[in-house]
Design an enzyme around this catalytic site. Structure first.
Site, PDB file in Angstrom:
ATOM      1  N   CYS A   1       0.806  -1.230   0.000  1.00  0.00           N
ATOM      2  CA  CYS A   1       0.000   0.000   0.000  1.00  0.00           C
ATOM      3  C   CYS A   1       0.839   1.280   0.000  1.00  0.00           C
ATOM      4  O   CYS A   1       0.889   1.986  -1.001  1.00  0.00           O
ATOM      5  CB  CYS A   1      -0.930   0.003   1.213  1.00  0.00           C
ATOM      6  SG  CYS A   1      -2.170  -1.294   1.125  1.00  0.00           S
TER       7      CYS A   1
HETATM    8  N1  NAD Z   1      -2.719  -5.885   1.865  1.00  0.00           N
HETATM    9  C1  NAD Z   1      -3.226  -4.820   2.447  1.00  0.00           C
HETATM   10  O1  NAD Z   1      -2.916  -4.523   3.596  1.00  0.00           O
HETATM   11  C2  NAD Z   1      -4.236  -3.943   1.739  1.00  0.00           C
HETATM   12  C3  NAD Z   1      -4.964  -3.035   2.517  1.00  0.00           C
HETATM   13  C4  NAD Z   1      -5.898  -2.228   1.882  1.00  0.00           C
HETATM   14  C5  NAD Z   1      -6.048  -2.288   0.499  1.00  0.00           C
HETATM   15  N2  NAD Z   1      -5.296  -3.152  -0.242  1.00  0.00           N
HETATM   16  C6  NAD Z   1      -5.523  -3.194  -1.685  1.00  0.00           C
HETATM   17  O2  NAD Z   1      -6.350  -4.306  -1.975  1.00  0.00           O
HETATM   18  C7  NAD Z   1      -5.987  -4.873  -3.236  1.00  0.00           C
HETATM   19  C8  NAD Z   1      -5.640  -6.335  -3.054  1.00  0.00           C
HETATM   20  O3  NAD Z   1      -4.494  -6.415  -2.212  1.00  0.00           O
HETATM   21  P1  NAD Z   1      -4.116  -7.748  -1.441  1.00  0.00           P
HETATM   22  O4  NAD Z   1      -3.067  -7.355  -0.458  1.00  0.00           O
HETATM   23  O5  NAD Z   1      -5.330  -8.453  -0.979  1.00  0.00           O
HETATM   24  O6  NAD Z   1      -3.435  -8.566  -2.635  1.00  0.00           O
HETATM   25  P2  NAD Z   1      -3.055 -10.131  -2.620  1.00  0.00           P
HETATM   26  O7  NAD Z   1      -1.943 -10.269  -3.575  1.00  0.00           O
HETATM   27  O8  NAD Z   1      -2.902 -10.594  -1.211  1.00  0.00           O
HETATM   28  O9  NAD Z   1      -4.355 -10.826  -3.202  1.00  0.00           O
HETATM   29  C9  NAD Z   1      -4.803 -10.617  -4.493  1.00  0.00           C
HETATM   30  C10 NAD Z   1      -5.385 -11.924  -5.020  1.00  0.00           C
HETATM   31  O10 NAD Z   1      -5.938 -11.669  -6.312  1.00  0.00           O
HETATM   32  C11 NAD Z   1      -5.657 -12.791  -7.146  1.00  0.00           C
HETATM   33  N3  NAD Z   1      -5.778 -12.359  -8.531  1.00  0.00           N
HETATM   34  C12 NAD Z   1      -4.906 -11.682  -9.306  1.00  0.00           C
HETATM   35  N4  NAD Z   1      -5.436 -11.444 -10.509  1.00  0.00           N
HETATM   36  C13 NAD Z   1      -6.680 -11.981 -10.515  1.00  0.00           C
HETATM   37  C14 NAD Z   1      -7.728 -12.064 -11.471  1.00  0.00           C
HETATM   38  N5  NAD Z   1      -7.601 -11.500 -12.660  1.00  0.00           N
HETATM   39  N6  NAD Z   1      -8.836 -12.709 -11.124  1.00  0.00           N
HETATM   40  C15 NAD Z   1      -8.975 -13.286  -9.906  1.00  0.00           C
HETATM   41  N7  NAD Z   1      -8.028 -13.235  -8.957  1.00  0.00           N
HETATM   42  C16 NAD Z   1      -6.899 -12.586  -9.261  1.00  0.00           C
HETATM   43  C17 NAD Z   1      -4.276 -13.232  -6.723  1.00  0.00           C
HETATM   44  O11 NAD Z   1      -4.028 -14.563  -7.084  1.00  0.00           O
HETATM   45  C18 NAD Z   1      -4.346 -13.033  -5.187  1.00  0.00           C
HETATM   46  O12 NAD Z   1      -4.804 -14.197  -4.539  1.00  0.00           O
HETATM   47  C19 NAD Z   1      -4.851  -4.014  -3.764  1.00  0.00           C
HETATM   48  O13 NAD Z   1      -5.376  -3.014  -4.575  1.00  0.00           O
HETATM   49  C20 NAD Z   1      -4.278  -3.403  -2.500  1.00  0.00           C
HETATM   50  O14 NAD Z   1      -3.633  -2.172  -2.759  1.00  0.00           O
HETATM   51  C21 NAD Z   1      -4.413  -4.000   0.359  1.00  0.00           C
END
Ligand code: NAD
Length: 444
Positions: A283
């Site tokens: 993030c």
């Molecule tokens: N990790 C955090 O603390 C956090 C906090 C707030 C917001 N975010 C935001 O949330 C979003 C997701 O982050 P995250 O940390 O959960 O990521 P992550 O990498 O943990 O999870 C994302 C998932 O999406 C899957 N994926 C990728 N492409 C895909 C597709 N086309 N179809 C289906 N699945 C698909 C991946 O395999 C993975 O399992 C990002 O935009 C991030 O900036 C993250």
């Protein structure tokens, strides 16, 4: 900003709202990571049938077996929900045909040129468009630049011939989850929601209200997108400020940690931020650049963001310089020295190594000829420089082997007393040795 028409629920909206209120709506979550899996679990615990969709077959298989791979989501919860049939997982997007509402939680990294990489959002939205049907709600949760929902997703979905706000509903709702935070979680962090039309906002708000403690509607997806970027830019800029202050204090011979602690006693108008070895995670190091990219496209230079990015980006190198200083005190060079890095996760008490500054520090030290090992109770093994490193158990005998120990992540369970006692020198980038006095310590 386009003017929004006043709220008037269509037949499709009313039908969907009824399903949401009596929890017979079938929900989908695309992307089952740190954000998507906790959300899917919350909805399933509220009594909805939830199907998670991910392109990662291993993750889907784990969930099918009732196992969690996300630290904040207990396996016991997943097992119960899978067994009761409330939570399912699949790699097959055609399940979207039967889904009433879908939340998109896919990654939003930066490209090599440090521009937004929205390819995951586009890929997921194309799948949604393929199976879009009347009465469906689509909510994007991935952090992204203001305008993404309206400019990128809406055209993809509208190309089906269906009309937003009447046939289908589209909103943006940023996820604010803070992995490892035992007080605030998906359920009790207020949820900001901005729909493309007032009906879209209303439907999305009503869905989240089924499970989350507080939902905050805003007037548009752009506002909701910007809220998240303000929050993360606020952190990045304040961390940048305090990192600069740390460098300045070092020159001036002042203990920056003592300064922050004392300033933190002011009961209003000040909020303590702490210096560190650099930004990490999915993030704070990334999101502000989504905003500066968008601003630049409109001819606006986001100077605070760029400056904070620059200062924060210098911190791993500063830590390497501190390691060199500590070795130098004992007439040793970095080349040939043996350095132990404590903590490779990007923050304390979690297992996420994405963008972790520890990796930059390790890489730079390695390039300068140091031999590197690491210890991290949350990361048992690590791919580094083409090898698999194993986390070192901390014992007096092990600690004595190193020329310098670098505390890069202040995990609660590190035995700090032992680290100080048996290490030849310690670079403490987190003030983990607060209150301890020793000529062996170099503090950031
Ligand atoms: N990790 C955090 O603390 C956090 C906090 C707030 C917001 N975010 C935001 O949330 C979003 C997701 O982050 P995250 O940390 O959960 O990521 P992550 O990498 O943990 O999870 C994302 C998932 O999406 C899957 N994926 C990728 N492409 C895909 C597709 N086309 N179809 C289906 N699945 C698909 C991946 O395999 C993975 O399992 C990002 O935009 C991030 O900036 C993250």
């Amino acid at each position: 900003m386009p003017r929004r028409s006043p709220a008037r629920a269509s037949g499709a909206a009313e039908k969907l709202l009824r399903k949401i209120e009596n929890r017979t709506a079938h929900l989908g979550v695309i992307g089952l990571g740190y954000v998507g899996l906790p959300l899917a679990v919350e909805f399933a615990q509220a009594g909805f049938e939830v199907t998670g969709i991910d392109v990662d077959e291993r993750r889907v298989r784990e969930l099918e077996r009732g196992r969690s791979y996300i630290q904040d989501v207990p396996t016991a919860d997943v097992r119960t929900l899978v067994r009761s049939g409330h939570l399912k997982a699949t790699v097959d997007f055609s399940v979207l045909r039967r889904v009433d509402a879908v939340n998109v939680c896919v990654p939003t990294p930066l490209s090599k040129q440090r521009d937004p990489d929205v390819s995951y959002i586009v890929a997921a939205s194309q799948q949604v468009a393929r199976y879009l049907h009347p009465g469906m709600l689509v909510v994007l949760e991935s952090t992204t630049y203001p305008g993404t929902t309206d400019e990128l997703i809406l055209p993809l979905l509208s190309a089906t011939g269906m009309k937003v706000g009447r046939d289908f509903f589209l909103a943006f709702s940023p996820e604010r989850v803070d992995p490892g935070n035992s007080r605030f979680n998906t359920r009790n962090i207020p949820k900001v929601v901005g729909g493309v039309t007032p009906t879209c906002t209303d439907v999305a708000v009503r869905l989240y209200r089924q499970r989350l403690d507080r939902v905050v509607p805003v007037s548009s997806p752009q506002v909701a997108e910007m809220v998240k970027l303000l929050e993360n830019t606020f952190r990045s800029v304040n961390i940048g400020l305090v990192n600069e202050l740390a460098l300045m204090c070092k020159r001036l011979g002042i203990d920056v940690w003592e300064v922050i602690e004392a300033a933190g006693t002011k009961p209003f108008g000040f909020m303590p931020f702490y210096p560190g070895p650099g930004l990490g995670g999915h993030c704070i190091p990334i999101d502000p650049f989504y905003l500066s990219w968008k601003a630049r496209a409109s001819g606006f230079e986001a100077r605070f963001i760029e400056l904070a990015g620059y200062v924060n980006g210098q911190m791993p190198q500063h830590v390497v310089n501190l390691v060199a200083e500590s070795l130098n005190r004992r007439s040793k060079a970095v080349h040939g020295s043996h350095v132990l890095v404590l903590g490779v996760a990007y923050k304390s008490d979690i297992d996420d190594t994405r963008e972790s500054p520890s990796l930059d520090i390790m890489e730079t030290l390695r390039e300068r000829g140091a031999r590197i090992e690491y210890s991290d109770p949350y990361v048992p093994s690590l791919e580094f420089a083409g090898r698999t490193l194993k986390s070192l158990p901390l014992t007096p005998t092990q600690l004595k082997r190193f020329d310098c120990a670098v505390i890069a992540t202040a995990h609660t369970e590190f035995p700090y007393g032992m680290v100080l006692r048996y290490s030849k020198s310690v670079v403490d980038t987190r003030n983990a040795l607060r209150g301890k006095r020793s000529s062996k310590i170099i503090r950031l």
